[in-house]
Design a protein around this motif. Structure first.
Motif, mmCIF file in Angstrom:
data_model
loop_
_atom_site.group_PDB
_atom_site.id
_atom_site.type_symbol
_atom_site.label_atom_id
_atom_site.label_comp_id
_atom_site.label_asym_id
_atom_site.label_seq_id
_atom_site.Cartn_x
_atom_site.Cartn_y
_atom_site.Cartn_z
ATOM 1 N N LEU A 250 51.442 46.235 49.282
ATOM 2 C CA LEU A 250 51.278 44.805 49.548
ATOM 3 C C LEU A 250 51.998 43.981 48.490
ATOM 4 N N SER A 251 51.825 44.331 47.233
ATOM 5 C CA SER A 251 52.454 43.594 46.140
ATOM 6 C C SER A 251 53.974 43.642 46.264
ATOM 7 N N LEU A 252 54.509 44.820 46.560
ATOM 8 C CA LEU A 252 55.955 44.976 46.717
ATOM 9 C C LEU A 252 56.464 44.126 47.881
ATOM 10 N N PHE A 253 55.743 44.160 48.991
ATOM 11 C CA PHE A 253 56.122 43.369 50.174
ATOM 12 C C PHE A 253 56.166 41.880 49.838
ATOM 13 N N LEU A 254 55.149 41.397 49.134
ATOM 14 C CA LEU A 254 55.085 39.977 48.796
ATOM 15 C C LEU A 254 56.166 39.591 47.797
ATOM 16 N N LEU A 255 56.411 40.438 46.813
ATOM 17 C CA LEU A 255 57.429 40.142 45.807
ATOM 18 C C LEU A 255 58.812 40.031 46.439
ATOM 19 N N ILE A 256 59.100 40.931 47.390
ATOM 20 C CA ILE A 256 60.391 40.910 48.066
ATOM 21 C C ILE A 256 60.482 39.737 49.043
ATOM 22 N N TRP B 17 38.975 41.263 48.473
ATOM 23 C CA TRP B 17 39.086 40.374 47.320
ATOM 24 C C TRP B 17 40.358 40.657 46.529
ATOM 25 N N VAL B 18 40.699 41.940 46.356
ATOM 26 C CA VAL B 18 41.928 42.293 45.639
ATOM 27 C C VAL B 18 43.141 41.760 46.390
ATOM 28 N N PHE B 19 43.186 41.958 47.707
ATOM 29 C CA PHE B 19 44.297 41.447 48.517
ATOM 30 C C PHE B 19 44.348 39.912 48.447
ATOM 31 N N TYR B 20 43.191 39.288 48.560
ATOM 32 C CA TYR B 20 43.138 37.816 48.587
ATOM 33 C C TYR B 20 43.681 37.226 47.284
ATOM 34 N N PHE B 21 43.208 37.717 46.148
ATOM 35 C CA PHE B 21 43.640 37.142 44.876
ATOM 36 C C PHE B 21 45.075 37.538 44.532
ATOM 37 N N THR B 22 45.567 38.624 45.101
ATOM 38 C CA THR B 22 46.986 38.945 44.941
ATOM 39 C C THR B 22 47.834 37.900 45.649
ATOM 40 N N LEU B 23 47.444 37.558 46.874
ATOM 41 C CA LEU B 23 48.132 36.498 47.611
ATOM 42 C C LEU B 23 48.036 35.163 46.878
ATOM 43 N N GLU B 24 46.851 34.849 46.381
ATOM 44 C CA GLU B 24 46.632 33.582 45.702
ATOM 45 C C GLU B 24 47.428 33.486 44.403
ATOM 46 N N LEU B 25 47.451 34.576 43.624
ATOM 47 C CA LEU B 25 48.145 34.559 42.341
ATOM 48 C C LEU B 25 49.648 34.413 42.523
ATOM 49 N N LEU B 26 50.190 35.049 43.546
ATOM 50 C CA LEU B 26 51.623 34.921 43.804
ATOM 51 C C LEU B 26 51.963 33.575 44.430
ATOM 52 N N LYS C 137 43.315 32.847 54.944
ATOM 53 C CA LYS C 137 44.594 32.530 54.304
ATOM 54 C C LYS C 137 45.770 33.042 55.130
ATOM 55 N N ILE C 138 45.600 34.206 55.753
ATOM 56 C CA ILE C 138 46.689 34.812 56.520
ATOM 57 C C ILE C 138 46.819 34.194 57.907
ATOM 58 N N THR C 139 45.674 33.796 58.511
ATOM 59 C CA THR C 139 45.706 33.221 59.864
ATOM 60 C C THR C 139 45.127 31.800 59.835
ATOM 61 N N ASN C 140 43.846 31.685 60.086
ATOM 62 C CA ASN C 140 43.141 30.395 60.032
ATOM 63 C C ASN C 140 41.647 30.677 59.892
ATOM 64 N N LYS D 109 45.042 30.324 36.053
ATOM 65 C CA LYS D 109 44.114 31.199 35.337
ATOM 66 C C LYS D 109 42.960 31.631 36.235
ATOM 67 N N THR D 110 42.580 30.783 37.186
ATOM 68 C CA THR D 110 41.494 31.139 38.099
ATOM 69 C C THR D 110 41.892 32.315 38.984
ATOM 70 N N ASN D 111 43.114 32.278 39.516
ATOM 71 C CA ASN D 111 43.585 33.370 40.371
ATOM 72 C C ASN D 111 43.811 34.643 39.564
ATOM 73 N N TYR D 112 44.288 34.487 38.325
ATOM 74 C CA TYR D 112 44.460 35.661 37.455
ATOM 75 C C TYR D 112 43.107 36.306 37.170
ATOM 76 N N LEU D 113 42.119 35.466 36.862
ATOM 77 C CA LEU D 113 40.773 35.976 36.583
ATOM 78 C C LEU D 113 40.191 36.637 37.828
ATOM 79 N N GLY D 114 40.408 36.025 39.002
ATOM 80 C CA GLY D 114 39.887 36.599 40.238
ATOM 81 C C GLY D 114 40.459 37.969 40.522
ATOM 82 N N LEU D 115 41.775 38.134 40.378
ATOM 83 C CA LEU D 115 42.393 39.431 40.625
ATOM 84 C C LEU D 115 41.946 40.451 39.583
ATOM 85 N N THR D 116 41.900 40.034 38.326
ATOM 86 C CA THR D 116 41.512 40.957 37.255
ATOM 87 C C THR D 116 40.087 41.473 37.446
ATOM 88 N N LEU D 117 39.167 40.572 37.746
ATOM 89 C CA LEU D 117 37.772 40.982 37.927
ATOM 90 C C LEU D 117 37.591 41.798 39.204
#
Length: 481
Positions: A128-134, A83-92, A42-45, A97-105
Motif C-alpha cells: 500500500l505504501s509503495l502504491f501511494l508513494l508512486i 487504522w494502519v491503512f487509514y493513518f498511512t493515507l492521512e500522513l501522506l 476516506k476512500i469512497t464516502n 504530527k497528529t497523523n504521524y502519532l496515529g500511524l505510529t501508535l
C-alpha cells in the motif's frame, strides 16, 4: 500481550475474568468498526464507510476468531489493520504530527497485539505504501513512513526484543512442527465459498471441522461495485481514479487468497519466516479486511440509489449473524465464578500449551506443579514469605544440611540469594537445586531486568521520548494532495 493488558484493566476495576474478556472483545469490535469506517469513508464516502465497517465487523472470519478459536490477540491485531491503512493515507495526504502519532501508535498496537499478524500484514502495508508513494509521486515521504515504523518498533521493543533474542530458551521452534506445520493447513479455494460451520479444528484435506467461508454476499457486492466502476469509467467517463484504487485493493485481496492456497506452497517452502504463521488460512484476516474495503465501492452509486447501501448492510448482518453464536452455553453460575488460581494454571494450562517451557525439560521427570519447591535432601521447615511471578521469598529452618529444588524453570535474569549472598545452584532438568546449610536462612529467588531486557526497556523509553519530541516540536504540515 496487548489484549491481556486491556483485559487486566477491567480485572483491576473488580470485574470477573470472564466479564473482563467479554468487555474487551466488545471494545475491540467497536475499535475495528470505527477504524474501517474512517478508512472506507476516506476512500469512497460516508455511506461506503458505513457499509465497509458493517462488512468488516460481521465478516465470518471474525466469528471464527470470536466463537470458535477464542483468538483474542489475533482479533485485536486485525482491528488495527484499518487504522494502519487509514493513518498511512492521512500522513501522506497531510504531514502533521497528529497523523504521524496515529500511524505510529497503530503500528505499535499491531506489534504488541499478535506476532503472527505482523508477519501476515506488514507486506500488504508495504505494498500500500509503495502504491501511494508512486501514485502521488511522493518518493521522499518514504522516510516519514520508515520513521513512524522505527518509532513504533522502539515503543514495542520492551516486548519484541526479548521475545526474539530469548526464544531459544523456550520451545518456540515446536510451533512449526507436527500438527502446526503449515503444509497441513492450506485452504482449497472451494472452501472459501461453502457456508458450513463447525467448532472443531483444522486438518489436512477438505474435512476441516471449522469454516474458511469468506461470505458470498460480500463477494457479490464487491463484484457489483466493480461493474459499477467499469460503467462509470467507460460510459460516464468518470471515477477513473476510484477504479484504479479498486483494482489495487482487488490485487491485494487476490494475493491474500493466493497465499492461503496450495498454489503458494513454493513460497512458504522458500521463506522460513512464514512457517511461524502455522496456518496459511490466517491470511483470511487480510482477505476479510480487504474484501470489506472492496464492498465499500458500491456506495459510489448515484445519490438517489444509495438506499441500496442500507439494504446491503442489513443483509450482511442478517446472513452472518448466525455464525456469531457459541457452540454451547455453560452454567451461568459456574461461569461467573470462574477464577482460575495459580495452581490451576500451573497444573492444567501448562500441560495444554507447553510451547514456552525449556527445550531440555523432561516432562516425565518434572511436569507442572502447584508446589513452589521440593526438598531433595535434608530436614527443612520452610515458610513462604512472598510468592509472586517474579519473586519467591522463603524462610528456611534447616535441621540438617541438604538440597532444595526451586520449581521455577531456568531462564536468564533469575537471581538466587541465601541470606543476601548470591549462591550457585545446580541446574537439573531445567530447574534450580540449591545447597542449604544447617541453620536459619532467608532464600530470595527473584527476577532482575538486566541485560537484553533492560536494553529493550531503554529502547521503549527512547520511543516514548521520540513521540513526545515530535509531538511538541512538529509544526503541522501543509496538505500534500
Amino acid at each position: 500481550p496487548l489484549a491481556y493488558f486491556l483485559a487486566e484493566i477491567f480485572i483491576l476495576l473488580g470485574f470477573s475474568i470472564l466479564l473482563s474478556l467479554k468487555i474487551t472483545y466488545i471494545l475491540i469490535s467497536i475499535f475495528g468498526f470505527w477504524g474501517m469506517y474512517f478508512l472506507a469513508k476516506k476512500i469512497t464516502n460516508q455511506w461506503g464507510g458505513l457499509l465497509a465497517s458493517v462488512a468488516f465487523t460481521f465478516a465470518p472470519y471474525h466469528a471464527l476468531n470470536l466463537y470458535v478459536r477464542g483468538a483474542l490477540a489475533e482479533y485485536l491485531a486485525i482491528a488495527f489493520f484499518p487504522w494502519v491503512f487509514y493513518f498511512t493515507l492521512e500522513l501522506l495526504a497531510k504531514n502533521t504530527k497528529t497523523n504521524y502519532l496515529g500511524l505510529t501508535l497503530s503500528l505499535t498496537g499491531l506489534l504488541l497485539a499478535h506476532n503472527i499478524s505482523v508477519v501476515t500484514f506488514m507486506a500488504f502495508w508495504g505494498l500500500l505504501s509503495l502504491f501511494l508513494l508512486i501514485a502521488k509521486k511522493q518518493y521522499k515521504s518514504v522516510f516519514i513512513l520508515l520513521l513512524s515504523f522505527i518509532n513504533a518498533f522502539l515503543l514495542a521493543a520492551f516486548f519484541l526484543v526479548p521475545a526474539f533474542l530469548q526464544q531459544n530458551f523456550t520451545r518456540v521452534k515446536t510451533l512449526t512442527e507436527g500438527f502446526s506445520n503449515f503444509a497441513y493447513h492450506f485452504v482449497y479455494l472451494r472452501q472459501l465459498f461453502i457456508p458450513n460451520w463447525g467448532y472443531g479444528g483444522s486438518i489436512e484435506g477438505l474435512e476441516d471441522d471449522i469454516s474458511f467461508y469468506l461470505g458470498n454476499e460480500l463477494l457479490i457486492i464487491a463484484a457489483l461495485a466493480f461493474l459499477l466502476l467499469l460503467f462509470n469509467v467507460f460510459v460516464k467517463k468518470r471515477l477513473k481514479l476510484k477504479l484504479v484504487n479498486f483494482l489495487f485493493f482487488a490485487f491485494l485481496f487476490l494475493l491474500s487468497l493466493f497465499l492461503l492456497s496450495f498454489k503458494s506452497k513454493f513460497i512458504w517452502d522458500k521463506l522460513t519466516i512464514l512457517s511461524f504463521i502455522q496456518f496459511p488460512w490466517r491470511f483470511l484476516g487480510i482477505a476479510s479486511f480487504i474484501l470489506s474495503l472492496l464492498v465499500a465501492f458500491i456506495a459510489l452509486l448515484k445519490a438517489k440509489y444509495r438506499w441500496l447501501v442500507f439494504i446491503f448492510a442489513v443483509m450482511i448482518m442478517f446472513l452472518n449473524q448466525p455464525y456469531f453464536t457459541p457452540n454451547k452455553l455453560g452454567d451461568s453460575t459456574i461461569a461467573e465464578d470462574y477464577d482460575p488460581s495459580a495452581d490451576y494454571i500451573r497444573e492444567k494450562i501448562s500441560l495444554i500449551i507447553p510451547d514456552y517451557l525449556p527445550q531440555e525439560l523432561d516432562m516425565g521427570k518434572i511436569g507442572p506443579t502447584s508446589q513452589n519447591f521440593r526438598i531433595v535432601d535434608g530436614d527443612f521447615d520452610i515458610e513462604t514469605l512472598k510468592d509472586k511471578t517474579q519473586k519467591l521469598l522463603l524462610k528456611i529452618e534447616a535441621t540438617t544440611s541438604g538440597k532444595l529444588q526451586i520449581n521455577r524453570y531456568v531462564f536468564p535474569n533469575w537471581h538466587i540469594k541465601l541470606d543476601n549472598k548470591e549462591i550457585n545452584c545446580e541446574i537439573k532438568n531445567s530447574v534450580y537445586i540449591c545447597p542449604i546449610e544447617e541453620g536459619e536462612h532467608i532464600l530470595d529467588f527473584y527476577w532482575d531486568e538486566k541485560g537484553v531486557n533492560q536494553i529493550a526497556n531503554y529502547l521503549s523509553m527512547l520511543g516514548i521520548l521520540l513521540v513526545v519530541f515530535f509531538y511538541l516540536r512538529w509544526d503541522n504540515g501543509k496538505s500534500n494532495e
